[in-house]
Design an enzyme around this catalytic site. Sequence first.
Site: not given
Ligand code: PAF
Length: 299
Positions: A205-206, A37, A173, A169-170, A167
């Site tokens: 990653s968390s 992040h 998404q 990474k996803d 990111g």
């Molecule tokens: O990737 C994430 O952290 C979440 O899917 C996001 C984009 C903040 C939406 O809640």
Amino acid sequence: MNIITSADQARCTLNELKTKGYTIGFVPTLGGLHKGHQLLMQRSCEENDITVISIFLNPLQFRKQQFLAYPSDFNQDQRIATESKVDIIFHPSVAEMYPHNDFFFGKTDDLTHRDPEKFIINKGIMKVSSNLVNRLDGKMHPWVFDGAATIVHKFLGLLQPNRAYFGEKDFQQLAILTKMARIYFPHITIVGIPTLRDTDGLAFSSRNVLLSNQQRQSALSVCHALKQAKRKILAGETTSKNILNLILKAISPEITIDYIEIITQNTLAPVIHIHEDIVLYVAFFINSIRLTETLIVNR
Ligand code: PAF
């Protein structure tokens, strides 16, 4: 640093800043901030006058158990955001973001129509196009991406940033949110940021905090396998089946593979012969901890 919890106040504050001519960079997060992040925040600070992050654990993207177990600590997040020179944290409550809904947690996909190409908003929830969502992790839980698209759509509409950062990474998404933003907010630039890795090579990653040292080594075997596969592709291997076999052989036996895919960067469709820019994607479990590894290969 300013912490805002009200949606109206966030809208007004950012509107005022934009009227004064400031550019706004936006980094949406679920909290549990880590170095990955921080890279997004750093990039936003470099490219914009004002950086706003959201810290919002979006229940639409989770089952109740996962939601309750999500590793987040607002005080620590605040410290990391301050170090990263963030100007505003938007930290709304669930009721603030979903005032008209009586559901909170992600539910199994209902039978509402999903269009192959279009994104459709139905009863306040964004239904992502089936050609992007019925792949990779979306095959198992399309509602997670509906949930992410729903909240990011709300945030972009509310905050109207110039740029929003996600990111790579996803990857699924990122592909979905890029398409969603192109449709609903063509004036907002979606910026994909390459995956940040720890010194040993594991992507931040968390969930990494849940891994023992031994498990971390096993997770790293996936990362090494993908790097080996990338070298092979760049050296001329074009048959996906050979690459998939190579990856399978190189992965630690402690890993339970959920799936491995080789997909095109644009459509996320699987490829049989590798002749374009692709993504190597592995979803796997170590005990009950689910992780993903992604490697982009540009030919
Ligand atoms: O990737 C994430 O952290 C979440 O899917 C996001 C984009 C903040 C939406 O809640």
